[in-house]
Scaffold this active site. Structure first.
Site, PDB file in Angstrom:
ATOM      1  N   HIS A 448      -6.093   5.759 -27.214  1.00  0.00           N
ATOM      2  CA  HIS A 448      -6.144   5.499 -28.804  1.00  0.00           C
ATOM      3  C   HIS A 448      -4.818   5.554 -29.380  1.00  0.00           C
ATOM      4  CE1 HIS A 448     -10.807   6.104 -28.186  1.00  0.00           C
ATOM      5  NE2 HIS A 448     -10.461   4.854 -28.220  1.00  0.00           N
ATOM      6  N   ARG A 555     -18.937 -19.305 -30.023  1.00  0.00           N
ATOM      7  CA  ARG A 555     -19.781 -18.866 -29.144  1.00  0.00           C
ATOM      8  C   ARG A 555     -21.302 -18.394 -29.612  1.00  0.00           C
ATOM      9  NH1 ARG A 555     -14.398 -16.142 -27.955  1.00  0.00           N
ATOM     10  NH2 ARG A 555     -13.880 -16.488 -25.623  1.00  0.00           N
ATOM     11  N   ARG A 591     -20.915 -24.323 -29.041  1.00  0.00           N
ATOM     12  CA  ARG A 591     -20.977 -24.381 -27.408  1.00  0.00           C
ATOM     13  C   ARG A 591     -22.480 -23.803 -27.140  1.00  0.00           C
ATOM     14  NH1 ARG A 591     -17.484 -20.139 -23.831  1.00  0.00           N
ATOM     15  NH2 ARG A 591     -19.104 -18.447 -24.731  1.00  0.00           N
ATOM     16  N   GLU A 685     -14.262 -24.486 -16.986  1.00  0.00           N
ATOM     17  CA  GLU A 685     -14.076 -23.097 -16.422  1.00  0.00           C
ATOM     18  C   GLU A 685     -14.318 -22.568 -15.142  1.00  0.00           C
ATOM     19  OE1 GLU A 685     -16.088 -20.700 -19.373  1.00  0.00           O
ATOM     20  OE2 GLU A 685     -17.824 -22.012 -19.495  1.00  0.00           O
ATOM     21  N   ASN A 708     -10.083 -18.165 -19.416  1.00  0.00           N
ATOM     22  CA  ASN A 708     -10.605 -16.833 -19.120  1.00  0.00           C
ATOM     23  C   ASN A 708     -11.438 -16.734 -17.911  1.00  0.00           C
ATOM     24  OD1 ASN A 708      -9.663 -15.977 -21.400  1.00  0.00           O
ATOM     25  ND2 ASN A 708     -11.715 -16.207 -22.659  1.00  0.00           N
ATOM     26  N   ASP A 709     -12.326 -17.605 -17.703  1.00  0.00           N
ATOM     27  CA  ASP A 709     -13.161 -17.944 -16.673  1.00  0.00           C
ATOM     28  C   ASP A 709     -12.596 -18.587 -15.479  1.00  0.00           C
ATOM     29  OD1 ASP A 709     -15.505 -16.538 -16.902  1.00  0.00           O
ATOM     30  OD2 ASP A 709     -16.171 -17.796 -18.587  1.00  0.00           O
ATOM     31  N   ARG A 719     -12.834 -10.888 -14.625  1.00  0.00           N
ATOM     32  CA  ARG A 719     -11.890 -10.874 -15.905  1.00  0.00           C
ATOM     33  C   ARG A 719     -11.873  -9.666 -16.488  1.00  0.00           C
ATOM     34  NH1 ARG A 719     -15.176 -14.956 -19.509  1.00  0.00           N
ATOM     35  NH2 ARG A 719     -14.478 -14.108 -21.402  1.00  0.00           N
ATOM     36  N   CYS A 756      -9.781 -23.337 -25.035  1.00  0.00           N
ATOM     37  CA  CYS A 756     -10.264 -22.212 -25.892  1.00  0.00           C
ATOM     38  C   CYS A 756     -10.234 -20.998 -25.320  1.00  0.00           C
ATOM     39  CB  CYS A 756     -11.691 -22.638 -26.506  1.00  0.00           C
ATOM     40  SG  CYS A 756     -12.729 -22.811 -25.181  1.00  0.00           S
TER      41      CYS A 756
HETATM   42  C1  PEP Z   1     -13.278 -18.788 -21.435  1.00  0.00           C
HETATM   43  O1  PEP Z   1     -14.008 -18.650 -20.400  1.00  0.00           O
HETATM   44  O2  PEP Z   1     -12.156 -19.005 -21.271  1.00  0.00           O
HETATM   45  C2  PEP Z   1     -14.040 -19.044 -22.592  1.00  0.00           C
HETATM   46  C3  PEP Z   1     -13.462 -19.339 -23.692  1.00  0.00           C
HETATM   47  O3  PEP Z   1     -15.195 -18.595 -22.411  1.00  0.00           O
HETATM   48  P1  PEP Z   1     -15.742 -16.966 -22.721  1.00  0.00           P
HETATM   49  O4  PEP Z   1     -14.873 -16.223 -22.898  1.00  0.00           O
HETATM   50  O5  PEP Z   1     -16.802 -17.052 -23.619  1.00  0.00           O
HETATM   51  O6  PEP Z   1     -16.601 -17.030 -21.191  1.00  0.00           O
HETATM   52 MG    MG Z   2     -16.276 -18.723 -20.416  1.00  0.00          MG
END
Ligand code: PEP
Ligand code: MG
Length: 829
Positions: A448, A555, A591, A685, A708-709, A719, A756
């Protein structure tokens, strides 16, 4: 058969009165978790109704039938008072106080044995004076105990769960769990496969299990309803946002600035960015001197209560101040401290030690000290970092018990502070006015303290090793929070060049802020729109104020999380409409629901899946659940009738069929409601979607890459996995190759590609993606100005050359190393 562990026996006790003896024996039962603390009142009340004296100096106080609900588990406790305590009006003296908490009739066996004991005066004499608790255990249970305490057993109803919380079972979810169990009134235990277990109402016991994300757990309860409520709540994250990005420091980066000649370099772990030049100052908090000075137990218990209350009040102020200065999430760190402060197990343990004849400060220090040592041993660095939090709480309470003032944390001028470790409280009271940055010998980047440093905007390096504590005060130094290095005794030329670099960074930040409303573009004017990822209409204005050119990802699942029922069509329409209106014509990409994977919504009653990231997630779930999908599509279509800026995008598309099916459902809804056509996109993704981007591009209006995915599915790395965090980097050439394929396919069909996922907001990521041909970057609000500035610094052809090179690299690290900061002449010109 009831067992009588040693912790429930107190030998050689003193009691001033019958009431005092009853209070002490009740405290033993409550400290062992057998009864709620209020059970003591039931025991006193029972004694008012009838004297519980049994004979031969033995009494058996117990609660009234009305207080039976306060019993967690049948148990008994023995207080041996060798000097005796006056018990009734009849002048009896009691030397063995056997407190009984009987939830059913299991205690009858004990009573039978007690009557046998009563028949043996010699045995009574022995038990009243013995110094060996095993004598009492044997007399009352019929067995002499083996050396080790038996392991706690599971309760009758049990189920398996896997812990979903990204940061593991830290103080906040553990407190939520304890409160849930208390509100339902049953008992719940958690057990790891390795056998360690904890009572779910005991915060420190639960923390000490060291439960990280993905740990399988056996939850057991004494009734099936409590069991299902608790397992549902654990699966839903106990209030943690399961999709929130973890506040991890950035992956290890190449130094942006390197000195030529320095006296020495101290290497640590980068915890907060920034480059500063100054002199060092050691900060070694004086250890608190705690002597074991026994006092009157009742007064000492009251002093502990007062100290806990005073500490709680101080933390209230800190929560407010820190929240106002650095944001509510940083303030919440001190809310977790309040929870540690209130942990029943710790407080009862401390009181138990006071009753054992120890001084209150010593008792509290040793009770908390044992728990700190347990936490420090945990393998997971995030959970082990909570030891520092408990240490901070311990000092705060001890200061009150010892009557000490809060120490000054004024380093005496802007210096680079060097310390063994800093408590979160100390860090929160430091500020840019008093400090340039800090280096700690211990600690970790997820402590922290490090999180607060990032909020303060101060460079920080942690885990630099004890050598840093030898550096004399006043040593000239340069601290580089990006590289995680402290340079000592730098040459005059290096100081000069670091100051220049610092000035450049400062001017760059200022210039980026000043130019945040300019359209996103490369230096030669190629448009790259920079939009915001926001989830609620209320976040739209702050995003626009930060320079957003639209919303690239809303989201919508956030409307479904953090509540206990499905938002209906009207409610969804209101939220989408408010967002569309706030954007005043700028694009809004909504989305559709992306539930599943780590985003669980407990009230939907979805079946558990072994591999939730590979199961019914996103669009796949929506196909299964038209009751969720159709109202959402209807709400979007209704808003699109009035707002042409609305776009619709589907998550987790992995086949062409997925898109066609989703489009067909939406088209039916749209026609039925008389809404105009809406641009339809898919998220890229899943690797399969990138590989068939050609087929998809012929039919969609746009793509938005979810890095991310895409990264987790391409690299097969969860992730949110803490140990893989520094490897799950979207700059891996494999991920870049898939994005490259996607962009090429889209260009062939005249469609545009946005990103995104998190890579869009990272400076290197933004540059690479633009070089690959991405034309929209949707990032979190605080990143907008920096991303726009980075784009402005390069021409499209520079970026294309960078991207071409990136595709031929063999690692994410090599890709990142391609991006060097711009030469200073740019900012100075
Ligand atoms: C991603 O997967 O990069 C994305 C933008 O969707 P989320 O993070 O909501 O899974
Ligand atoms: Mg995603």
């Amino acid at each position: 058969m009831i067992d009588l562990p040693q912790q429930l026996i107190r030998l050689g006790a003193q009691a001033g009165s019958k009431a005092d003896a009853i209070t002490q024996v009740a405290a033993l039962l409550s400290a062992a978790g057998k009864v709620a603390p209020d059970y003591v009142q039931g025991m006193h009340a029972r004694e008012e109704q009838a004297n519980t004296y049994l004979g031969l100096g033995i009494a058996i106080p117990h609660g009234t039938p009305e207080t039976r609900g306060l019993i967690h588990e049948t148990g008994l406790a023995v207080l041996q008072v060798p000097q005796g305590v006056a018990w009734g009006e009849g002048g009896e003296t009691v030397r063995l106080v056997v407190g009984i908490a009987a939830a059913s009739d299991e205690h009858l066996d004990i009573l039978r044995r007690l009557t046998r004991v009563l028949a043996d005066e010699k045995l009574v004499e022995k038990l009243s004076t013995t110094a060996d608790p095993a004598d009492i255990q044997e007399a009352l249970t019929g067995e002499r105990p083996a050396d080790a305490a038996p392991a706690a057993r599971d309760l009758p109803y049990s189920a398996q769960v896997t812990l979903p919380n990204p940061l593991g079972m830290h103080a906040r979810p553990a407190t939520g769990l304890a409160n849930l169990v208390r509100s339902r009134g049953g008992r719940v235990r958690l057990r790891r496969d390795s056998g360690e277990s904890a009572d779910a109402t005991r915060l420190m016991e639960v923390l000490a299990l060291g439960l990280t994300r993905g740990t399988p757990l056996t939850v057991s309860a004494d009734n099936p309803d409590t069991l299902s409520a608790v397992t549902d709540a654990i699966r839903a994250g106990l209030g943690d946002d399961l999709s929130a990005p973890v506040d991890h420091p950035a992956p290890r980066r190449e130094p942006e600035w390197v000195p030529q000649t320095v006296g020495a370099t101290v290497e640590g772990v980068a915890a907060a960015d920034g480059l500063v030049v100054g002199v060092t100052r050691q900060h070694a908090p004086r250890p608190l001197e705690v002597r074991d000075e026994p006092g009157d137990p009742a007064q000492d218990a009251a002093r502990l209560d007062d100290a806990l209350a005073a500490a709680h009040a101080e933390l209230d102020i800190l929560i407010e101040e820190v929240g106002a200065r650095f944001g509510a999430d940083k303030g919440a760190i001190f809310r977790a401290h309040q929870e540690l402060l209130a942990d029943d197990g710790t407080v009862q343990d401390a009181v138990g030690r006071v009753l054992d004849g120890h001084g209150v400060a010593w008792a509290y220090q040793s009770a908390t000290g044992e728990r700190i040592a347990q936490l420090q041993k945990l393998d997971d660095p995030t959970l082990a970092a909570r030891a520092a939090d408990l240490g901070d709480v311990q000092r705060r309470v001890l200061r009150h018990l010892l009557g000490l003032q809060e120490p000054e944390v004024h380093p005496g001028g802007p210096v680079i502070l060097l310390a063994p470790d800093l408590t979160p409280s100390d860090t929160a009271r430091l500020g840019p006015g008093t400090l340039l940055g800090f280096v700690t010998a211990q600690g970790g980047p997820t402590s922290h303290t490090a999180i607060i440093a990032r909020g303060l905007g101060l460079p920080a390096v942690v885990a630099a090793g004890s050598g840093v504590l030898e550096v004399p005060d006043g040593t000239p130094a340069i601290l580089d929070g990006v590289a995680g290095r402290l340079y000592l005794n730098p040459s005059e030329a290096d100081v000069q060049s670091a100051r220049e670099r610092q000035g450049v960074l400062e001017r760059e930040r200022e210039a980026a802020r000043a130019a945040r409303f300019e359209p996103g573009a490369t230096r030669d004017g190629t448009r790259i729109e920079v939009a915001a990822n926001i989830n609620r209409a209320a976040d739209a204005l702050p995003a626009l104020e930060a320079g957003a050119e639209g919303v690239g990802l809303m989201r919508t699942e956030f409307l479904f999380l953090e509540r206990d029922s499905v938002p209906d069509e009207d409610e969804q329409e209101r939220e989408y409409r408010a967002m569309a209106r706030a954007l005043e014509g700028r694009p809004l990409i909504i989305r559709t629901l992306d539930i599943g994977g780590d985003k669980e919504v407990p009230y939907l009653g979805l079946a558990r899946e072994d591999n939730s990231f590979l199961g019914l997630r996103g669009i796949r779930l929506c196909f299964e659940r038209p009751d969720l999908f159709l109202p959402q599509l209807r709400a979007v279509a209704r808003v699109a009738r009035d707002h042409p800026n609305v776009h619709l995008m589907f998550p987790m598309v992995s086949t062409l069929e997925d898109f066609r099916r989703a489009r067909a459902i939406f088209e039916d809804v749209r026609r039925e409601l008389g809404a105009p056509e809406v641009p339809l996109g898919v998220m890229i993704e899943v690797p399969s979607a990138a590989l068939i981007a050609g087929a998809l591009a012929a039919e969609v209006d746009f793509f938005s890459v979810g890095t991310n995915d895409l990264t987790q599915y391409t690299l097969a790395m969860d992730r949110l996995h803490p140990q893989l965090a520094h490897q799950t980097d979207a700059m891996h050439p494999a991920v870049l190759q898939l994005i490259h394929l996607t962009v090429q396919a889209a260009e062939r069909h005249g469609k545009w590609v946005g990103v995104c996922g998190g890579a869009a907001g990272d400076e290197v990521g933004a540059l690479m993606l633009a070089g690959l041909g991405v034309r929209e970057l949707s990032v979190s609000t605080p990143q907008i100005a920096g991303v726009k500035a980075a784009l402005r610094g390069r021409t499209l052809s520079d970026l294309q050359a960078l991207a071409r090179q990136a595709l031929t690299q063999s690692s994410a690290g090599a890709v990142r190393a391609l991006v060097r900061p711009q030469e200073p002449q740019e900012a100075g010109a």
